[in-house]
Scaffold this motif. Structure first.
Motif, PDB file in Angstrom:
ATOM      1  N   ALA A 258       0.767  -1.212  -0.131  1.00 16.89           N
ATOM      2  CA  ALA A 258       0.008  -0.161   0.118  1.00 16.89           C
ATOM      3  C   ALA A 258       0.638   1.541   0.049  1.00 16.89           C
ATOM      4  CB  ALA A 258      -0.930   0.111   1.325  1.00 16.89           C
ATOM      5  N   GLY A 259       2.103   1.403   0.982  1.00 14.53           N
ATOM      6  CA  GLY A 259       2.766   2.478   1.063  1.00 14.53           C
ATOM      7  C   GLY A 259       3.431   2.992  -0.564  1.00 14.53           C
ATOM      8  N   PRO A 260       3.997   1.987  -1.299  1.00 15.75           N
ATOM      9  CA  PRO A 260       4.614   2.460  -2.503  1.00 15.75           C
ATOM     10  C   PRO A 260       3.348   2.955  -3.403  1.00 15.75           C
ATOM     11  CG  PRO A 260       5.715   0.323  -1.953  1.00 15.75           C
ATOM     12  CD  PRO A 260       4.642   0.629  -0.983  1.00 15.75           C
ATOM     13  N   ILE A 261       2.277   2.196  -3.587  1.00  8.27           N
ATOM     14  CA  ILE A 261       1.260   2.677  -4.350  1.00  8.27           C
ATOM     15  C   ILE A 261       0.486   3.960  -3.924  1.00  8.27           C
ATOM     16  CG2 ILE A 261      -1.044   2.117  -5.103  1.00  8.27           C
ATOM     17  CD1 ILE A 261      -0.497  -0.693  -4.678  1.00  8.27           C
ATOM     18  N   GLN A 262       0.391   4.311  -2.718  1.00 17.01           N
ATOM     19  CA  GLN A 262      -0.151   5.507  -2.286  1.00 17.01           C
ATOM     20  C   GLN A 262       1.023   6.781  -2.636  1.00 17.01           C
ATOM     21  OE1 GLN A 262      -0.636   4.160   1.811  1.00 17.01           O
ATOM     22  NE2 GLN A 262      -2.650   4.708   1.718  1.00 17.01           N
ATOM     23  N   ALA A 263       2.286   6.368  -2.607  1.00 15.39           N
ATOM     24  CA  ALA A 263       3.034   7.422  -2.922  1.00 15.39           C
ATOM     25  C   ALA A 263       3.165   7.861  -4.370  1.00 15.39           C
ATOM     26  CB  ALA A 263       4.938   6.949  -2.749  1.00 15.39           C
ATOM     27  N   GLN A 264       2.593   6.647  -5.152  1.00 12.67           N
ATOM     28  CA  GLN A 264       2.716   7.105  -6.813  1.00 12.67           C
ATOM     29  C   GLN A 264       1.375   7.857  -6.889  1.00 12.67           C
ATOM     30  OE1 GLN A 264       3.701   3.750  -9.574  1.00 12.67           O
ATOM     31  NE2 GLN A 264       4.270   2.781  -7.537  1.00 12.67           N
ATOM     32  N   LEU A 265       0.392   7.505  -5.977  1.00 11.74           N
ATOM     33  CA  LEU A 265      -0.781   8.276  -6.422  1.00 11.74           C
ATOM     34  C   LEU A 265      -0.772   9.737  -5.876  1.00 11.74           C
ATOM     35  CD1 LEU A 265      -3.401   5.636  -4.618  1.00 11.74           C
ATOM     36  CD2 LEU A 265      -3.418   6.299  -7.019  1.00 11.74           C
ATOM     37  N   GLU A 266       0.108   9.871  -4.803  1.00 10.60           N
ATOM     38  CA  GLU A 266       0.448  11.354  -4.727  1.00 10.60           C
ATOM     39  C   GLU A 266       1.019  11.986  -5.653  1.00 10.60           C
ATOM     40  OE1 GLU A 266       2.472  11.411  -0.751  1.00 10.60           O
ATOM     41  OE2 GLU A 266       0.688  10.472   0.415  1.00 10.60           O
ATOM     42  N   GLU A 267       1.985  11.350  -6.175  1.00 10.74           N
ATOM     43  CA  GLU A 267       3.031  12.152  -7.098  1.00 10.74           C
ATOM     44  C   GLU A 267       1.864  12.379  -8.529  1.00 10.74           C
ATOM     45  OE1 GLU A 267       5.769   9.470  -8.713  1.00 10.74           O
ATOM     46  OE2 GLU A 267       7.118   9.484  -6.672  1.00 10.74           O
ATOM     47  N   ALA A 268       0.584  11.574  -8.714  1.00 13.76           N
ATOM     48  CA  ALA A 268      -0.239  11.842  -9.839  1.00 13.76           C
ATOM     49  C   ALA A 268      -1.240  12.937  -9.200  1.00 13.76           C
ATOM     50  CB  ALA A 268      -0.888  10.483 -10.215  1.00 13.76           C
ATOM     51  N   GLY A 269      -1.176  13.613  -8.162  1.00 10.70           N
ATOM     52  CA  GLY A 269      -2.151  14.433  -7.528  1.00 10.70           C
ATOM     53  C   GLY A 269      -3.533  13.719  -6.969  1.00 10.70           C
ATOM     54  N   MET A 270      -3.257  12.594  -6.400  1.00 10.02           N
ATOM     55  CA  MET A 270      -4.490  11.822  -5.813  1.00 10.02           C
ATOM     56  C   MET A 270      -4.009  11.169  -4.542  1.00 10.02           C
ATOM     57  SD  MET A 270      -5.732   9.795  -9.199  1.00 10.02           S
ATOM     58  CE  MET A 270      -4.290   9.384  -9.801  1.00 10.02           C
ATOM     59  N   ILE A 271      -4.933  10.873  -3.654  1.00  9.33           N
ATOM     60  CA  ILE A 271      -4.856  10.258  -2.481  1.00  9.33           C
ATOM     61  C   ILE A 271      -5.295   9.070  -2.270  1.00  9.33           C
ATOM     62  CG2 ILE A 271      -6.379  11.457  -1.101  1.00  9.33           C
ATOM     63  CD1 ILE A 271      -4.837  11.706   1.307  1.00  9.33           C
ATOM     64  N   GLY A 272      -4.684   7.929  -1.638  1.00  9.92           N
ATOM     65  CA  GLY A 272      -5.443   6.740  -1.562  1.00  9.92           C
ATOM     66  C   GLY A 272      -5.517   6.347  -0.227  1.00  9.92           C
ATOM     67  N   LEU A 273      -6.519   6.197   0.389  1.00 10.22           N
ATOM     68  CA  LEU A 273      -6.671   5.565   1.771  1.00 10.22           C
ATOM     69  C   LEU A 273      -7.153   4.178   1.915  1.00 10.22           C
ATOM     70  CD1 LEU A 273      -8.102   8.879   3.308  1.00 10.22           C
ATOM     71  CD2 LEU A 273      -5.663   8.033   3.374  1.00 10.22           C
ATOM     72  N   THR A 274      -6.555   3.320   2.764  1.00 11.93           N
ATOM     73  CA  THR A 274      -7.446   2.036   3.226  1.00 11.93           C
ATOM     74  C   THR A 274      -8.436   2.358   4.265  1.00 11.93           C
ATOM     75  OG1 THR A 274      -5.723   1.500   5.016  1.00 11.93           O
ATOM     76  CG2 THR A 274      -5.118   1.017   2.688  1.00 11.93           C
ATOM     77  N   VAL A 275      -9.373   1.335   4.641  1.00 15.10           N
ATOM     78  CA  VAL A 275     -10.163   1.518   5.668  1.00 15.10           C
ATOM     79  C   VAL A 275      -9.412   1.782   6.941  1.00 15.10           C
ATOM     80  CG1 VAL A 275     -11.999   0.576   6.883  1.00 15.10           C
ATOM     81  CG2 VAL A 275     -11.813   0.031   4.338  1.00 15.10           C
ATOM     82  N   GLU A 276      -8.467   1.263   7.208  1.00 12.76           N
ATOM     83  CA  GLU A 276      -7.558   1.409   8.483  1.00 12.76           C
ATOM     84  C   GLU A 276      -6.953   2.533   8.447  1.00 12.76           C
ATOM     85  OE1 GLU A 276      -5.739   0.725  11.889  1.00 12.76           O
ATOM     86  OE2 GLU A 276      -6.681  -0.898  10.862  1.00 12.76           O
ATOM     87  N   ASP A 277      -6.655   3.232   7.390  1.00 12.32           N
ATOM     88  CA  ASP A 277      -6.110   4.589   7.409  1.00 12.32           C
ATOM     89  C   ASP A 277      -7.178   5.586   7.846  1.00 12.32           C
ATOM     90  OD1 ASP A 277      -3.836   3.894   6.483  1.00 12.32           O
ATOM     91  OD2 ASP A 277      -4.168   4.166   4.414  1.00 12.32           O
ATOM     92  N   GLN A 278      -8.354   5.413   7.514  1.00 12.31           N
ATOM     93  CA  GLN A 278      -9.680   6.248   7.709  1.00 12.31           C
ATOM     94  C   GLN A 278      -9.825   6.185   9.089  1.00 12.31           C
ATOM     95  OE1 GLN A 278     -12.643   5.946   4.623  1.00 12.31           O
ATOM     96  NE2 GLN A 278     -11.292   4.754   3.345  1.00 12.31           N
ATOM     97  N   LEU A 279      -9.849   5.015   9.600  1.00 10.08           N
ATOM     98  CA  LEU A 279     -10.013   4.751  11.293  1.00 10.08           C
ATOM     99  C   LEU A 279      -9.062   4.808  11.989  1.00 10.08           C
ATOM    100  CD1 LEU A 279     -12.407   1.766  10.853  1.00 10.08           C
ATOM    101  CD2 LEU A 279     -12.939   4.152  11.203  1.00 10.08           C
ATOM    102  N   GLY A 280      -7.810   5.117  11.441  1.00  6.73           N
ATOM    103  CA  GLY A 280      -6.372   5.159  12.098  1.00  6.73           C
ATOM    104  C   GLY A 280      -6.227   6.422  13.276  1.00  6.73           C
ATOM    105  N   MET A 281      -7.080   7.574  12.706  1.00  4.32           N
ATOM    106  CA  MET A 281      -6.871   8.695  13.585  1.00  4.32           C
ATOM    107  C   MET A 281      -7.930   8.330  15.019  1.00  4.32           C
ATOM    108  SD  MET A 281      -5.890  11.588  14.594  1.00  4.32           S
ATOM    109  CE  MET A 281      -5.003  12.051  13.134  1.00  4.32           C
TER     110      MET A 281
END
Length: 425
Positions: A258-281
């Motif tokens: 998930a980490g590398p994929i999320q990094a590539q999404l950020e480079e493309a101007g997007m953000i990707g969150l897993t359910v765990e990320d959304q409940l992480g806070m």
């Protein structure tokens, strides 16, 4: 003096100064009870979060949106430059945000490690009609997880004009129970770009229960039904409207990447969150509160340890001649040390066992009361969940603190000279 005799003597000696002993035990009791409750709360809440993550969606799913969704206000801000390549989605609250385009979806699909990508259209119904009543309607994000917590029925089936409604909607829509709602038909009215309205029949596939993920705050349609509603929503315009998506659900080949994929999404101007990320806070805040409460409980136990030190030092002072007599009769220093250490452990054991038992009883009762009242909107949440190994660990920790606290008085007693002690007045 044998071990059994040491234990018996330690218990008897502890019970001599009852008031002093009771006050010290109460201090230990408070710390042990607090630790038990905070441990149970941490276990209960985190277990519920784990269940929510597991049931709400696939652990290998990424929910992708634009990195900076909010871009303009309908009033109170200056004009925005026109960008023909951007896709703006109106929310109906004077705010627009940039949605995903077909090009964005293609970018997501091209990322190494991403398998299937399912874009989600933003559908804004005019209203929902049940019988003769009309209701405002905001549709939730379509999900296909069979693990979504259901009061009755199931999630909307792909290929069918179905939606699942929240359990809080059942009565207002005129149904007597969740079971009665399943299979019923309601109408969703849509307005297209030409201002024309059309009614779509929707079968209620199931009734969802609340969860921390918020999956059941709004009715949830099937993906195919959501797309059909969107197709009518953008119809009637003299010009073709480019596809725009509120988000996209990307399935990863390996959740560990998930980490590398999320990094590539950020480079493309997007953000990707897993359910765990959304409940992480939420998990972080809860754990922080638990740690603060644990710190308070530990401070209480340290204070109780000082109470044990004070109690046993006074006991050593009062029993100076008795200690001298025991040593004169052949009792060794290590056995004297063991006797006073056992007294400290006995005080700790009383407070720990009573505190842990009270904590478990109080937590169990509070869980039942809150589940029927304040937390009724989160079925399945046991605020306090107790595990035997953790309770045993708390008792062991308290006994360790008690033993450590009794070390100073025990050493002092063991080092007393028998002749000097027998002369003590």
């Amino acid at each position: 003096m044998r071990g059994r005799d040491l234990v018996g003597s330690a218990v008897t000696s502890t019970l001599r100064g009852r008031i002093r002993t009771v006050l010290t035990v109460v201090a230990v009791f408070i710390g042990a009870c607090a630790l038990t409750l905070t441990s149970g709360m941490g276990t209960g809440v985190n277990r519920y979060i784990d269940v929510t993550v597991a049931t709400f969606g696939d652990a290998s799913a990424l929910y992708v949106q634009k990195s900076q969704p909010l871009i303009e206000l309908s009033a109170g801000s200056g004009p925005q430059k026109y960008d023909p390549d951007s896709t703006q989605i109106a929310t109906g609250f004077g705010v627009s945000f940039v949605g995903l385009s077909d090009q964005d979806v293609a970018t997501i699909e091209g990322i190494d490690g991403v398998g299937e990508v399912a874009p989600v259209y933003n559908v804004v119904p005019t209203y929902l009609q049940a019988g003769q009543e009309r209701f405002q309607l905001t549709l939730g994000i379509p999900v296909d997880s069979e693990g979504v917590q259901m009061a009755s029925g199931s999630v909307a089936a792909e290929g069918a004009d179905e939606l699942a409604i929240p359990d809080t909607w059942v009565t207002d829509l005129g149904f007597g129970s969740p079971q009665e709602a399943v299979g019923a038909t309601v109408q969703i009215v849509m307005t297209n770009k030409a201002g024309q309205q059309q009614e779509f029949d929707a079968r209620v596939s199931g009734v969802t229960q609340a969860s921390l993920a918020g999956v059941s705050r709004n009715p949830i349609p099937s993906t195919s039904f959501n797309e059909r509603l969107y197709a009518y929503q953008v119809s009637g315009s003299p010009e073709e409207i480019p596809a725009s998506y509120i988000m996209a659900r990307a399935i990863m080949d390996d959740a560990g990447r998930a980490g590398p994929i999320q990094a590539q999404l950020e480079e493309a101007g997007m953000i990707g969150l897993t359910v765990e990320d959304q409940l992480g806070m939420f998990r972080t805040v809860i754990n922080a509160i638990i740690w603060i409460l644990n710190a308070c409980a530990i401070i209480a136990l340290i204070a109780a340890g000082l109470g044990i030190v004070n109690t046993l030092l006074m006991s050593v002072q009062e029993r100076t001649r008795e200690i001298g007599l025991m040593k004169a009769m052949g009792m060794s220093g290590p056995k004297v040390f063991g006797l006073f250490s056992l007294e400290a452990v006995f005080i700790g054991l009383l407070g720990a066992v009573l505190g842990a038992a009270t904590g478990v009883a109080a937590g169990t009762y509070l869980t039942q009361v809150l589940a029927e009242g304040f937390l009724a909107g989160l079925p399945g949440l046991s605020l306090f969940t107790f595990q035997a190994p953790r309770i045993a660990l708390i008792v062991a920790a308290v006994l360790t603190i008690a033993f450590a606290a009794g070390t100073i008085p025990a050493v002092r007693a063991a080092r007393k000279d028998p002749i000097t002690a027998l002369r003590h007045e």
